[in-house]
Design an enzyme around this catalytic site. Structure first.
Site, PDB file in Angstrom:
ATOM      1  N   CYS A  19      -4.205  -1.890  -8.153  1.00 39.78           N
ATOM      2  CA  CYS A  19      -4.649  -2.839  -7.110  1.00 39.78           C
ATOM      3  C   CYS A  19      -6.155  -3.015  -7.106  1.00 39.78           C
ATOM      4  O   CYS A  19      -6.675  -3.932  -6.465  1.00 39.78           O
ATOM      5  CB  CYS A  19      -4.161  -2.371  -5.752  1.00 39.78           C
ATOM      6  SG  CYS A  19      -2.384  -2.214  -5.694  1.00 39.78           S
ATOM      7  N   HIS A  66      -8.600  -4.866   0.193  1.00 39.43           N
ATOM      8  CA  HIS A  66      -7.267  -4.958  -0.399  1.00 39.43           C
ATOM      9  C   HIS A  66      -6.229  -4.986   0.721  1.00 39.43           C
ATOM     10  O   HIS A  66      -6.256  -4.156   1.636  1.00 39.43           O
ATOM     11  CB  HIS A  66      -7.040  -3.756  -1.330  1.00 39.43           C
ATOM     12  CG  HIS A  66      -5.645  -3.670  -1.846  1.00 39.43           C
ATOM     13  ND1 HIS A  66      -4.941  -4.775  -2.289  1.00 39.43           N
ATOM     14  CD2 HIS A  66      -4.796  -2.611  -1.981  1.00 39.43           C
ATOM     15  CE1 HIS A  66      -3.740  -4.392  -2.671  1.00 39.43           C
ATOM     16  NE2 HIS A  66      -3.623  -3.102  -2.493  1.00 39.43           N
ATOM     17  N   ASN A  86       1.502  -7.056   0.248  1.00 38.23           N
ATOM     18  CA  ASN A  86       0.543  -6.477  -0.703  1.00 38.23           C
ATOM     19  C   ASN A  86       0.777  -7.110  -2.081  1.00 38.23           C
ATOM     20  O   ASN A  86       1.784  -6.837  -2.732  1.00 38.23           O
ATOM     21  CB  ASN A  86       0.756  -4.961  -0.731  1.00 38.23           C
ATOM     22  CG  ASN A  86      -0.131  -4.243  -1.727  1.00 38.23           C
ATOM     23  OD1 ASN A  86      -0.774  -4.876  -2.566  1.00 38.23           O
ATOM     24  ND2 ASN A  86      -0.158  -2.936  -1.654  1.00 38.23           N
TER      25      ASN A  86
HETATM   26  N1  ACO Z   1      12.015   0.482   7.683  1.00 40.37           N
HETATM   27  C1  ACO Z   1      12.362   1.412   8.582  1.00 40.37           C
HETATM   28  N2  ACO Z   1      12.034   2.699   8.454  1.00 40.37           N
HETATM   29  C2  ACO Z   1      11.320   3.051   7.365  1.00 40.37           C
HETATM   30  C3  ACO Z   1      10.936   2.138   6.389  1.00 40.37           C
HETATM   31  C4  ACO Z   1      11.311   0.796   6.576  1.00 40.37           C
HETATM   32  N3  ACO Z   1      10.993  -0.175   5.707  1.00 40.37           N
HETATM   33  N4  ACO Z   1      10.230   2.784   5.428  1.00 40.37           N
HETATM   34  C5  ACO Z   1      10.170   4.079   5.792  1.00 40.37           C
HETATM   35  N5  ACO Z   1      10.847   4.247   6.961  1.00 40.37           N
HETATM   36  C6  ACO Z   1      11.047   5.464   7.730  1.00 40.37           C
HETATM   37  C7  ACO Z   1      10.800   6.701   6.920  1.00 40.37           C
HETATM   38  O1  ACO Z   1      11.974   7.025   6.213  1.00 40.37           O
HETATM   39  C8  ACO Z   1      10.478   7.718   8.000  1.00 40.37           C
HETATM   40  O2  ACO Z   1      11.696   8.167   8.545  1.00 40.37           O
HETATM   41  P1  ACO Z   1      11.846   9.708   8.996  1.00 40.37           P
HETATM   42  O3  ACO Z   1      10.795   9.897  10.062  1.00 40.37           O
HETATM   43  O4  ACO Z   1      13.252   9.737   9.500  1.00 40.37           O
HETATM   44  O5  ACO Z   1      11.596  10.500   7.762  1.00 40.37           O
HETATM   45  C9  ACO Z   1       9.783   6.878   9.070  1.00 40.37           C
HETATM   46  O6  ACO Z   1      10.082   5.512   8.770  1.00 40.37           O
HETATM   47  C10 ACO Z   1       8.304   7.058   9.175  1.00 40.37           C
HETATM   48  O7  ACO Z   1       7.757   7.068   7.902  1.00 40.37           O
HETATM   49  P2  ACO Z   1       6.243   7.376   7.705  1.00 40.37           P
HETATM   50  O8  ACO Z   1       6.006   7.644   6.260  1.00 40.37           O
HETATM   51  O9  ACO Z   1       5.803   8.365   8.712  1.00 40.37           O
HETATM   52  O10 ACO Z   1       5.575   5.985   8.146  1.00 40.37           O
HETATM   53  P3  ACO Z   1       4.074   5.619   8.123  1.00 40.37           P
HETATM   54  O11 ACO Z   1       3.626   5.383   9.502  1.00 40.37           O
HETATM   55  O12 ACO Z   1       3.229   6.536   7.264  1.00 40.37           O
HETATM   56  O13 ACO Z   1       4.114   4.211   7.376  1.00 40.37           O
HETATM   57  C11 ACO Z   1       3.699   3.254   5.227  1.00 40.37           C
HETATM   58  C12 ACO Z   1       4.613   4.122   6.060  1.00 40.37           C
HETATM   59  C13 ACO Z   1       3.736   1.838   5.802  1.00 40.37           C
HETATM   60  C14 ACO Z   1       4.199   3.210   3.802  1.00 40.37           C
HETATM   61  C15 ACO Z   1       2.254   3.802   5.307  1.00 40.37           C
HETATM   62  O14 ACO Z   1       2.252   5.172   5.041  1.00 40.37           O
HETATM   63  C16 ACO Z   1       1.341   3.091   4.338  1.00 40.37           C
HETATM   64  O15 ACO Z   1       1.057   1.912   4.460  1.00 40.37           O
HETATM   65  N6  ACO Z   1       0.787   3.832   3.381  1.00 40.37           N
HETATM   66  C17 ACO Z   1      -0.102   3.237   2.397  1.00 40.37           C
HETATM   67  C18 ACO Z   1       0.734   2.425   1.488  1.00 40.37           C
HETATM   68  C19 ACO Z   1      -0.089   1.621   0.553  1.00 40.37           C
HETATM   69  O16 ACO Z   1      -1.200   1.239   0.854  1.00 40.37           O
HETATM   70  N7  ACO Z   1       0.500   1.348  -0.596  1.00 40.37           N
HETATM   71  C20 ACO Z   1      -0.062   0.572  -1.589  1.00 40.37           C
HETATM   72  C21 ACO Z   1      -1.403   1.071  -1.996  1.00 40.37           C
HETATM   73  S1  ACO Z   1      -1.853   0.865  -3.604  1.00 40.37           S
HETATM   74  C22 ACO Z   1      -1.262  -0.505  -4.021  1.00 40.37           C
HETATM   75  O17 ACO Z   1      -1.555  -1.471  -3.360  1.00 40.37           O
HETATM   76  C23 ACO Z   1      -0.279  -0.567  -5.138  1.00 40.37           C
END
Ligand code: ACO
Length: 317
Positions: A108, A242, A272
């Site tokens: 990215c 980003h 994204n």
């Molecule tokens: N819908 C519903 N529930 C979901 C989903 C979904 N799509 N995805 C995950 N969950 C659940 C998980 O299973 C978890 O359940 P559990 O508590 O029973 O285990 C719960 O939601 C909470 O998950 P968390 O990981 O705590 O959620 P968080 O608040 O951290 O958000 C997210 C997750 C959105 C992925 C966040 O961590 C994030 O944005 N991280 C950075 C991701 C990123 O930037 N990626 C790309 C970067 S590099 C590039 O661009 C390629």
């Protein structure tokens, strides 16, 4: 370097969170509150090459140039169905250019890496115009049977034309070899001899880990480019970050103690789009007249590797 033209092309199909909730265990509310995404564009009938070529043609038109004026094409892409030849060579043919072509994979952060390469080429080669094309289809490497990553991404392409100039004031790149938080392993052909056990995987992501790495690295990179340019966070008109998660953007904004109006975003519409996200946003801002002559802009990105980068432009176009 200065940027003299921008363009973008998004797939026509818009997929809302509710559409995803019909086959994934997710909800509009979860996706919106955790990521800021309402919908994303996904490739269906179009292909990535067509998007990349259309974005390039739009950028060339904006720059008042034709494909024949381009001296080099740098294409940023994580994965597409052509492993070889490069996407840049294919785009070259589509737009009828004739010049050296190279693809880079800075995940990215690819747009910032491409700008860095373009700056070096403009300084060291006898060339004038470089086309940078960021074309990404992350929807093709996430696992559509699970909700963790498939809801986050969108497909899209954007291009910029750069030429010699003094608008780029500073640029910072970093890479740390740390693939576990974010990787995709493509299946390769079998041979009669390979005895290794190979584990192919659609995109694997440790969201919390990526979140932490993104916030700390991006904030540090921004502070570095500000320091190198002798400017403060207050001197910047817009921070184009980003578009991975609105909460990441918001946390970086709070750390820099800057107002929300300086952090434009379009993640709500496109998700994204990997390395295409900053140039897509840049193109939208330019075409809507938001960016004015003399504005100070910071771009900052992070991605798999773990790669990070930021740069600072004084816009004189
Ligand atoms: N819908 C519903 N529930 C979901 C989903 C979904 N799509 N995805 C995950 N969950 C659940 C998980 O299973 C978890 O359940 P559990 O508590 O029973 O285990 C719960 O939601 C909470 O998950 P968390 O990981 O705590 O959620 P968080 O608040 O951290 O958000 C997210 C997750 C959105 C992925 C966040 O961590 C994030 O944005 N991280 C950075 C991701 C990123 O930037 N990626 C790309 C970067 S590099 C590039 O661009 C390629």
């Amino acid at each position: 370097m200065k940027i003299i033209g921008t363009g973008k092309m998004l797939p026509s199909l818009s997929v809302t969170n509710n559409m995803l909730a019909t086959f994934l265990d997710t909800s509009d509310e979860w996706i919106k509150t955790r990521t800021g995404i309402n919908e994303r564009r996904l490739l269906s009938d179009e292909d990535l090459v067509t998007l990349a070529a259309q974005a390039s043609e739009e950028a060339l038109k904006d720059a008042g140039l034709t494909a024949k004026d381009i001296d080099y094409i740098i294409c940023s892409n994580v994965a597409n169905s052509f492993v070889t030849p490069s996407l840049s060579c294919i785009v070259e043919g589509k737009i009828d250019a004739y010049c050296p072509c190279i693809d880079i994979n800075g995940a990215c952060t690819g747009f910032i890496y491409a700008l860095d390469m373009a700056e070096s080429f403009l300084k060291t080669k006898n060339i004038n115009n470089i086309l940078i094309v960021c074309a990404e289809e992350p929807s093709r490497f996430t696992n559509w049977k699970e909700r963790n990553t498939s809801v986050l991404f969108g497909d899209g392409a954007a291009a910029v034309v750069v030429t010699k100039g003094d608008d780029l004031l500073s640029l910072e790149l970093n890479s740390t070899s740390n693939y576990e938080p974010l990787y995709y392993k493509l299946e390769m052909e079998k041979t009669p001899y390979n005895r290794l056990h190979e584990d192919f995987q659609p995109l694997v992501m440790n969201g919390k880990e990526v979140y932490k790495l993104a916030v700390s690295a991006s904030t540090a990179d921004i502070q570095t480019v500000l320091r190198e340019a002798g400017l403060s966070a207050d001197d910047v008109n817009y921070y184009l970050l980003h578009q991975a998660n609105i909460r990441i953007i918001e946390t970086i904004r709070e750390k820099l103690e800057q107002p929300q109006v300086k952090f434009p975003h379009n993640i709500e519409k496109y998700g994204n789009t990997s390395s295409a996200s900053i140039p897509i946003l840049l193109d939208e801002m330019r075409r809507s007249g938001k960016i004015k002559q003399g504005d100070v802009l910071v771009f900052s990105a992070f991605g798999a590797g773990f790669t990070t980068g930021a740069c600072l432009f004084k816009w004189n176009n």
